[in-house]
Design a protein around this motif. Structure first.
Motif, PDB file in Angstrom:
ATOM      1  N   ILE A   1       0.866  -1.176   0.000  1.00  0.00           N
ATOM      2  CA  ILE A   1       0.000   0.000   0.000  1.00  0.00           C
ATOM      3  C   ILE A   1       0.908   1.232   0.000  1.00  0.00           C
ATOM      4  O   ILE A   1       1.421   1.640   1.041  1.00  0.00           O
ATOM      5  N   SER A   2       1.142   1.779  -1.170  1.00  0.00           N
ATOM      6  CA  SER A   2       2.121   2.857  -1.336  1.00  0.00           C
ATOM      7  C   SER A   2       1.447   4.217  -1.392  1.00  0.00           C
ATOM      8  O   SER A   2       0.312   4.346  -1.860  1.00  0.00           O
ATOM      9  N   ARG A   3       2.177   5.224  -0.935  1.00  0.00           N
ATOM     10  CA  ARG A   3       1.763   6.618  -1.093  1.00  0.00           C
ATOM     11  C   ARG A   3       2.411   7.184  -2.350  1.00  0.00           C
ATOM     12  O   ARG A   3       3.487   6.724  -2.756  1.00  0.00           O
ATOM     13  N   PRO A   4       1.797   8.184  -2.990  1.00  0.00           N
ATOM     14  CA  PRO A   4       2.363   8.708  -4.240  1.00  0.00           C
ATOM     15  C   PRO A   4       3.824   9.113  -4.135  1.00  0.00           C
ATOM     16  O   PRO A   4       4.620   8.830  -5.037  1.00  0.00           O
ATOM     17  N   GLU A   5       4.200   9.783  -3.040  1.00  0.00           N
ATOM     18  CA  GLU A   5       5.584  10.255  -2.945  1.00  0.00           C
ATOM     19  C   GLU A   5       6.597   9.114  -2.860  1.00  0.00           C
ATOM     20  O   GLU A   5       7.768   9.276  -3.224  1.00  0.00           O
ATOM     21  N   GLN A   6       6.142   7.938  -2.404  1.00  0.00           N
ATOM     22  CA  GLN A   6       7.056   6.798  -2.343  1.00  0.00           C
ATOM     23  C   GLN A   6       7.436   6.296  -3.732  1.00  0.00           C
ATOM     24  O   GLN A   6       8.481   5.665  -3.902  1.00  0.00           O
ATOM     25  N   LEU A   7       6.598   6.575  -4.727  1.00  0.00           N
ATOM     26  CA  LEU A   7       6.883   6.116  -6.082  1.00  0.00           C
ATOM     27  C   LEU A   7       8.078   6.825  -6.696  1.00  0.00           C
ATOM     28  O   LEU A   7       8.646   6.348  -7.686  1.00  0.00           O
ATOM     29  N   LEU A   8       8.465   7.970  -6.137  1.00  0.00           N
ATOM     30  CA  LEU A   8       9.648   8.668  -6.640  1.00  0.00           C
ATOM     31  C   LEU A   8      10.909   7.836  -6.444  1.00  0.00           C
ATOM     32  O   LEU A   8      11.914   8.051  -7.133  1.00  0.00           O
ATOM     33  N   ASP A   9      10.866   6.882  -5.516  1.00  0.00           N
ATOM     34  CA  ASP A   9      12.013   6.000  -5.262  1.00  0.00           C
ATOM     35  C   ASP A   9      11.713   4.554  -5.633  1.00  0.00           C
ATOM     36  O   ASP A   9      12.432   3.642  -5.221  1.00  0.00           O
ATOM     37  N   ASP A  10      10.645   4.345  -6.414  1.00  0.00           N
ATOM     38  CA  ASP A  10      10.268   2.985  -6.786  1.00  0.00           C
ATOM     39  C   ASP A  10      11.352   2.353  -7.657  1.00  0.00           C
ATOM     40  O   ASP A  10      11.735   2.909  -8.699  1.00  0.00           O
ATOM     41  N   PRO A  11      11.865   1.194  -7.280  1.00  0.00           N
ATOM     42  CA  PRO A  11      12.981   0.605  -8.028  1.00  0.00           C
ATOM     43  C   PRO A  11      12.627   0.244  -9.470  1.00  0.00           C
ATOM     44  O   PRO A  11      13.472   0.345 -10.363  1.00  0.00           O
ATOM     45  N   HIS A  12      11.394  -0.174  -9.702  1.00  0.00           N
ATOM     46  CA  HIS A  12      10.998  -0.508 -11.069  1.00  0.00           C
ATOM     47  C   HIS A  12      10.952   0.736 -11.947  1.00  0.00           C
ATOM     48  O   HIS A  12      11.464   0.745 -13.080  1.00  0.00           O
ATOM     49  N   LEU A  13      10.344   1.815 -11.437  1.00  0.00           N
ATOM     50  CA  LEU A  13      10.276   3.053 -12.215  1.00  0.00           C
ATOM     51  C   LEU A  13      11.668   3.599 -12.492  1.00  0.00           C
ATOM     52  O   LEU A  13      11.956   4.077 -13.600  1.00  0.00           O
ATOM     53  N   LEU A  14      12.533   3.541 -11.497  1.00  0.00           N
ATOM     54  CA  LEU A  14      13.892   4.048 -11.671  1.00  0.00           C
ATOM     55  C   LEU A  14      14.680   3.192 -12.668  1.00  0.00           C
ATOM     56  O   LEU A  14      15.437   3.719 -13.480  1.00  0.00           O
ATOM     57  N   ALA A  15      14.479   1.887 -12.630  1.00  0.00           N
ATOM     58  CA  ALA A  15      15.238   0.993 -13.510  1.00  0.00           C
ATOM     59  C   ALA A  15      14.759   1.044 -14.945  1.00  0.00           C
ATOM     60  O   ALA A  15      15.536   0.810 -15.881  1.00  0.00           O
ATOM     61  N   THR A  16      13.470   1.339 -15.151  1.00  0.00           N
ATOM     62  CA  THR A  16      12.899   1.266 -16.494  1.00  0.00           C
ATOM     63  C   THR A  16      12.723   2.629 -17.150  1.00  0.00           C
ATOM     64  O   THR A  16      12.170   2.720 -18.251  1.00  0.00           O
ATOM     65  N   GLY A  17      13.181   3.692 -16.493  1.00  0.00           N
ATOM     66  CA  GLY A  17      13.059   5.013 -17.087  1.00  0.00           C
ATOM     67  C   GLY A  17      11.658   5.568 -17.050  1.00  0.00           C
ATOM     68  O   GLY A  17      11.278   6.369 -17.912  1.00  0.00           O
ATOM     69  N   GLY A  18      10.884   5.179 -16.057  1.00  0.00           N
ATOM     70  CA  GLY A  18       9.514   5.664 -15.962  1.00  0.00           C
ATOM     71  C   GLY A  18       9.383   7.063 -15.401  1.00  0.00           C
ATOM     72  O   GLY A  18       8.309   7.657 -15.449  1.00  0.00           O
ATOM     73  N   LEU A  19      10.483   7.601 -14.867  1.00  0.00           N
ATOM     74  CA  LEU A  19      10.502   8.957 -14.335  1.00  0.00           C
ATOM     75  C   LEU A  19      11.577   9.753 -15.068  1.00  0.00           C
ATOM     76  O   LEU A  19      12.600   9.208 -15.474  1.00  0.00           O
ATOM     77  N   ALA A  20      11.326  11.037 -15.238  1.00  0.00           N
ATOM     78  CA  ALA A  20      12.302  11.890 -15.912  1.00  0.00           C
ATOM     79  C   ALA A  20      12.395  13.229 -15.187  1.00  0.00           C
ATOM     80  O   ALA A  20      11.437  13.675 -14.546  1.00  0.00           O
ATOM     81  N   ASP A  21      13.542  13.862 -15.302  1.00  0.00           N
ATOM     82  CA  ASP A  21      13.750  15.159 -14.669  1.00  0.00           C
ATOM     83  C   ASP A  21      13.143  16.280 -15.499  1.00  0.00           C
ATOM     84  O   ASP A  21      13.243  16.291 -16.730  1.00  0.00           O
TER      85      ASP A  21
END
Length: 409
Positions: free
Chosen positions: A325-345
């Protein structure tokens, strides 16, 4: 006029040309619905030009839940700042809009017509233009009403389905605004394909209320098929025996599911619940649904002493459905998003943190193995006004006169 910002943050530079490269979109919009449509088209490679008031889109300065609207939905766009109330400014806007492949807007009915920026007027200047209206309601008895995401969630059954009985609750995101913008983009893409065959443009309407009705269509169909009204999600009759949030060790919570008989057997074996696997009253999914009143309390007692981390490990190892049960701000450090390029600066353009970087979420698709990234940061108000007016044939002397009269910024 704001000088162009030179950022130290690299933006993506796709190795392949993007699908909408060469398509010009002029966006008259604010808030979420119109900008979401423009963002989708921009991410796909279109040149999206956002027309703003001289002081900039008011969304830039929202607080609270609206603080993320502008930086989220306005990347990969250019900005021109024009005062449409001044004749010289309005003429510049009309001149710009007439060069567009797509014009999109999300103002109240009648606003664009008042300025001569409606489809009927602009299409005379450019018959191939595609014009996307983002509205509260499609034409009909409600079209005069002012709509917001929360308004249509309440009247369209979504808040009823999300909340507990007697406690309607809006969904925790601007779902209709975002999806309404997406449907506007889908309509624009379809119209571009049709224009390639006919040479003609067309007008498209995407509406919040109808979008919301589409979202609850599954519940409407449930009633049509069963004759039973759909219960709010917290009180619904689950289609699966094991499909719920569990409170476990140290007060943590985790969502666990087994949506087939094979998954149920795997679940029982993995956790040592052989007696449940052998129980003749729990053999099929429908058996377990009928037994939920006694099954769920028993499962909660058995699982409450286990940690969420242990259960996650067991479920992942056995390919069973689960979720923290994740909060939105925790997704900024989500390992899957970080590994797959799901977040950008992106570099923030407004507010106390202007000039600083933040992570933004990308469209949830890959094309030819690549994510559609950030090519340019959310623009400052009027960052591209002079350059774009020059491209329309305005001389520097004419631009200076517009600046002096406060028709542009």
């Amino acid at each position: 006029m704001t000088d162009p910002v030179v950022s130290d943050i690299p933006v993506s530079s796709p190795s392949k040309s993007l699908p909408l490269q060469g398509i010009r979109v002029v966006e008259f919009s604010h808030m979420v619905m119109g900008p979401a449509c423009g963002m989708v088209l921009a991410d796909l490679g279109a040149e999206v030009i956002k027309v703003e008031p001289l002081a900039g889109d008011l969304t830039r300065n929202l607080l609270g839940a609206g603080a993320g609207f502008f930086p989220m939905f306005n990347r990969n766009k250019k900005s021109v700042a024009i005062d449409l109330r001044q004749p010289q400014g309005l003429q510049a806007a009309i001149r710009l809009a007439s060069t567009a492949d797509v014009v999109l807007q999300n103002f109240k009915p009648g606003v664009m017509k008042k300025y001569g920026l409606d489809y009927a007027t602009l299409s005379k200047l450019n018959p191939g233009m595609i014009y996307v209206n983002h509205t509260g309601f499609l034409p009909g008895p409600y079209e005069h009403r002012t709509a917001l995401d929360e308004v249509v969630q309440m009247m369209g059954g979504l808040a009823y389905m999300t909340g507990r009985p007697g406690d309607p609750l809006r969904a925790g995101s601007s779902v209709n605004d975002i999806m309404g913008g997406m449907f506007g983009a889908i309509g624009a893409l379809a119209a571009l394909m049709q224009r390639a065959q006919t040479g003609k443009g067309q007008e498209i309407d995407s509406a919040l209320f109808e979008n919301n009705v589409f979202l609850v269509g599954q519940h409407m169909m449930q009633y049509a098929v069963t004759g039973q009204p759909a219960a709010p999600m917290p009180e619904r009759i689950s289609s699966w025996g094991l499909y719920d949030v569990f409170s476990v060790k140290d007060g943590e919570q985790i969502f666990l599911a087994a949506v087939s008989d094979a998954q149920w057997r795997t679940f029982c074996t993995a956790l040592g619940f052989e007696d449940m696997a052998a129980d003749p009253l729990l053999q099929t999914n429908n058996d377990r649904v009928r037994a939920r009143a006694t099954l769920m309390p028993q499962l909660r007692r058995r699982l409450e002493g286990l940690s969420a981390a242990h259960l996650a490990q067991v479920f992942e190892a056995h390919q069973l459905p689960f979720a923290p049960i994740s909060r939105p701000e925790q997704l900024l450090d989500d390992p899957h998003l970080l590994a797959t390029g799901g977040l950008a600066d992106v570099v923030l353009s407004d507010g106390d943190l202007a000039g600083q970087t933040a992570k933004t979420t990308l469209l949830p698709i890959r094309m030819d193995g690549e994510r559609l990234g950030v090519r340019s940061n959310p623009p400052k108000p009027g960052e591209h006004t002079q350059v774009l007016l020059q491209s329309l044939g305005y001389t520097q002397q004419e631009i200076d006169a517009l600046l002096q009269s406060n028709a542009i910024a």
